[in-house]
Write an enzyme that holds these catalytic residues in place. Structure first.
Site, mmCIF file in Angstrom:
data_model
loop_
_atom_site.group_PDB
_atom_site.id
_atom_site.type_symbol
_atom_site.label_atom_id
_atom_site.label_comp_id
_atom_site.label_asym_id
_atom_site.label_seq_id
_atom_site.Cartn_x
_atom_site.Cartn_y
_atom_site.Cartn_z
ATOM 1 N N CYS A 168 -20.755 13.836 -5.895
ATOM 2 C CA CYS A 168 -21.694 13.479 -6.945
ATOM 3 C C CYS A 168 -22.718 14.584 -7.149
ATOM 4 O O CYS A 168 -22.720 15.600 -6.458
ATOM 5 C CB CYS A 168 -22.413 12.179 -6.576
ATOM 6 S SG CYS A 168 -21.302 10.820 -6.181
ATOM 7 N N ASP A 196 -19.356 4.374 1.491
ATOM 8 C CA ASP A 196 -20.114 5.059 2.538
ATOM 9 C C ASP A 196 -21.558 5.268 2.108
ATOM 10 O O ASP A 196 -22.440 5.471 2.944
ATOM 11 C CB ASP A 196 -19.448 6.390 2.921
ATOM 12 C CG ASP A 196 -19.321 7.357 1.760
ATOM 13 O OD1 ASP A 196 -19.272 6.912 0.602
ATOM 14 O OD2 ASP A 196 -19.240 8.577 2.002
ATOM 15 N N SER A 224 -9.005 21.694 1.723
ATOM 16 C CA SER A 224 -8.988 23.152 1.666
ATOM 17 C C SER A 224 -9.001 23.745 3.069
ATOM 18 O O SER A 224 -9.491 23.122 4.010
ATOM 19 C CB SER A 224 -10.213 23.645 0.880
ATOM 20 O OG SER A 224 -10.460 25.018 1.109
ATOM 21 N N GLY A 225 -8.499 24.961 3.202
ATOM 22 C CA GLY A 225 -8.549 25.679 4.474
ATOM 23 C C GLY A 225 -9.768 26.553 4.630
ATOM 24 O O GLY A 225 -9.825 27.377 5.563
#
Length: 616
Positions: free
Chosen positions: A2, A103, A379-380
């Site tokens: 967000c 959450d 992602s790495g």
């Protein structure tokens, strides 16, 4: 994921400031395309734009907590907390009752239970603001590694804050002013935590809490890398890394929207994709989706060099076949990468000139393509900083340089012969900036922070410093880039290698273990070798690709010529006219000024679009 923003003012009534807060919130629309909201209290106004990922129907923000009709607190939150289920159970045992599955509500209730010390209990990437209506205090909190951004600007009677500078710049009291130190921060690629190029706009530092009260503002560090003795042997260490990675990836696969991985075919992204595929398969959830970037004609134009020795595409396809991924390639065209409209879109995403050429534009276009099919991507990113993947971890000359070890290397960002970024800047301005001196000052500052073990071997001590510099200074450059480019398209990118448990553990693993077989990222290779094809497990590090089509530098030359011919171009005041003329000479290879031209064009677009006031 967000976008958040807000304004606290103790000397005025903010319930009448809906227009200002609305303008600030609207700047974050790209970060939260699904919903938006504002909450106006007498001395606090909070805005929110939502990208719905968990509990799509619940989780509306700004979120409030009340008791017996009395407002307790208001939360505007951006991020993901991966241990929210455990925290929810603990809070329910303490008597809290929940209305949603989000959450977000866990974070709000955690604040009511633990106050500002909730930060220490969260595992995730997050940046949020809590207004405590009981005490009229604002809390700004940022995750440990700084994956999610959070900026603030103190005012005489409070503060203005937001995920990105553009939110603050929409407030009437905040102006885009850049002085010499701001320009130095922009040009050195030695990012200083807490600083931004804009005068008066600061970042909440990673692992910090900023508390705003009527009496003033205080800052508390709740997490930092610590020096701890590593007592496990190599086999146990490899097993611990693997166990941590499996738990991290499992946690980060939770989403109520389509999820995928970003797959380059390198070790890092391949490890994440392979572990995600195993987890999804075990849960009966179907194949992992994966996306890779490529350029039209890239195989035709590709020329291996010391930095990029192989094309990514074949390795990404190999890994996708190996794990049974639903794999797609986003192919980008040179004309799109070099288009002025794309430069402007990239600038608006960053709020600043990127200075890394087509790598920003291609990342933005890649994410735009991914967003058409997925909302969340793994992602790495940051594995190189953590496990020692870059050449400056292994070249003795760079390791022992009295400087940020990446400083001599970054001129190769634009490919062989691309030349230094600063070569078109005015010589007098460069003298005033003294970029080398500024970078040295920031380097010495950073060294004072490094935690050391007593009686450490001198080489291990230096490698701990190199690791610390990468994790706290270089990683934030790439994390910020990835956040801005992804959120500009409404795509949430998660970074498993930034889990603080893994970071703290690997930081304290001796360099001899990280480099045990003489290669980069030895520890990571050993931990995931069994889930990868041998060709990928043994592949050399290859940085994010650049377009190698010779049309790209030619397109830049045309744009530079137009800039030089326009007396109204604001960047001309920062450029060396003779150097620009030489760059445009027929016998000058446009590749030799590729990075410098990209920087000049970025500066011009930035000064024009943001109406920046330079006070140099």
């Amino acid at each position: 994921m967000c976008g958040i923003t807000g304004w606290v003012a103790y000397d005025r009534d903010l319930t009448v400031e809906h227009t200002v807060l609305g303008a600030m919130t609207d700047t974050q629309l790209c970060r939260g395309p699904d919903a938006g909201g504002v909450r106006l209290e007498r001395h606090a106004a909070l805005g929110h734009r939502r990208l719905a990922v968990l509990d799509l129907e619940g989780g509306v923000q700004p979120m409030t907590a009340e008791h017996d009709g009395r407002l307790l607190a208001v939360l505007s939150y951006s991020g993901e907390v991966y241990n929210h289920r455990e925290l929810r159970a603990e809070l329910e045992a303490a008597g809290h009752r929940f209305r949603t599955r989000s959450d977000t509500e866990v974070v709000l209730r955690a604040y009511l239970e633990w106050g500002e010390h909730l930060a220490e209990r969260l595992n995730g990437m997050f940046a949020f603001a809590v207004w405590d209506a009981r005490t009229e205090e604002l809390l700004l909190v940022r995750d440990r590694m700084g994956v999610k951004p959070l900026h603030y600007h103190p005012t005489p009677d409070g503060v203005v804050f937001g995920s990105e500078p553009k939110a603050l710049l929409a407030h009437p009291s905040v102006r885009p002013v850049v002085d010499l130190d701001g320009l130095r921060e922009l040009l050195t690629l030695a990012r200083t935590p807490g600083r931004t190029p804009y005068r008066g706009i600061a970042e909440v530092r990673p692992g910090h809490v900023v508390r705003v009260r009527r009496q003033g503002t205080t800052v508390r560090r709740y997490w930092s890398l610590e020096a701890r003795e590593h007592t496990q042997d190599l086999a146990t260490t490899i097993g611990t890394v693997r166990a941590l990675l499996e738990d991290i990836v499992h946690r980060q696969l939770e989403a109520d929207v389509p999820l995928c991985s970003l797959l380059s075919g390198g070790l890092d992204s391949s490890a994440v994709t392979a572990l995600a595929a195993r987890t999804l398969r075990a849960a009966g959830a179907g194949p992992v989706r994966s996306f890779a970037v490529d350029f039209t004609g890239q195989s035709e134009h590709f020329a291996p060099d010391a930095v990029r020795t192989t094309l990514d595409g074949p390795y990404a396809e190999m890994l996708a076949r190996h794990v049974g991924a639903d794999h797609r390639v986003i192919e980008l065209d040179t004309a799109d990468l070099g288009a002025p409209a794309q430069r402007l879109a990239t600038l608006r995403a960053r709020d600043l000139p990127g200075g890394v050429g087509d790598m920003d534009a291609s990342l933005l276009l890649l994410f735009r393509g991914v967003r058409e099919r997925s909302t969340v991507a793994l992602s790495g990113e940051s594995a190189d900083e953590l496990f020692g993947g870059y050449r400056w971890f292994h070249d003795p000359r760079l390791v022992h340089a009295d400087d940020f070890p990446w400083a001599p290397v970054l001129s190769s960002l634009g490919g062989t012969g691309s030349g230094p970024r600063e070569q078109l800047l005015d010589r007098e301005l460069l003298g005033k900036l003294d970029l080398d001196g500024y970078r040295q000052a920031r380097y010495r500052e950073a060294l004072t922070e490094v935690p050391h073990l007593p009686d450490a071997d001198p080489f291990e001590r230096r490698m701990r410093e190199v690791s610390y510099l990468n994790l706290t200074r270089f990683a934030c450059i790439l994390l910020d880039r990835k956040d801005r480019m992804s959120m500009a398209t409404g795509l949430e990118v998660r970074v498993p290698f930034c889990d603080h448990r893994l970071v703290q553990y690997v930081f304290n693993t001796p360099w001899a273990m990280k480099h045990f077989d003489g290669r980069e990222k030895s520890l990571l290779r050993a931990a995931v070798r069994d889930v990868l094809p041998a060709e990928i497990a043994d592949r050399m590090k290859s940085p994010y690709p650049i377009v190698q089509d010779p049309r790209y530098p030619q397109l830049l030359r045309g744009e530079l010529a137009a800039l030089a011919a326009d007396p109204g171009s604001p960047a001309l005041a920062l450029l060396d006219r003779r150097a620009v003329s030489d760059a445009l000479a027929p016998d000058t290879d446009p590749q030799s000024v590729r990075l410098a031209t990209d920087l000049a064009l970025d500066l011009d677009a930035w000064l024009t679009e943001y109406q920046v006031s330079l006070e140099l």
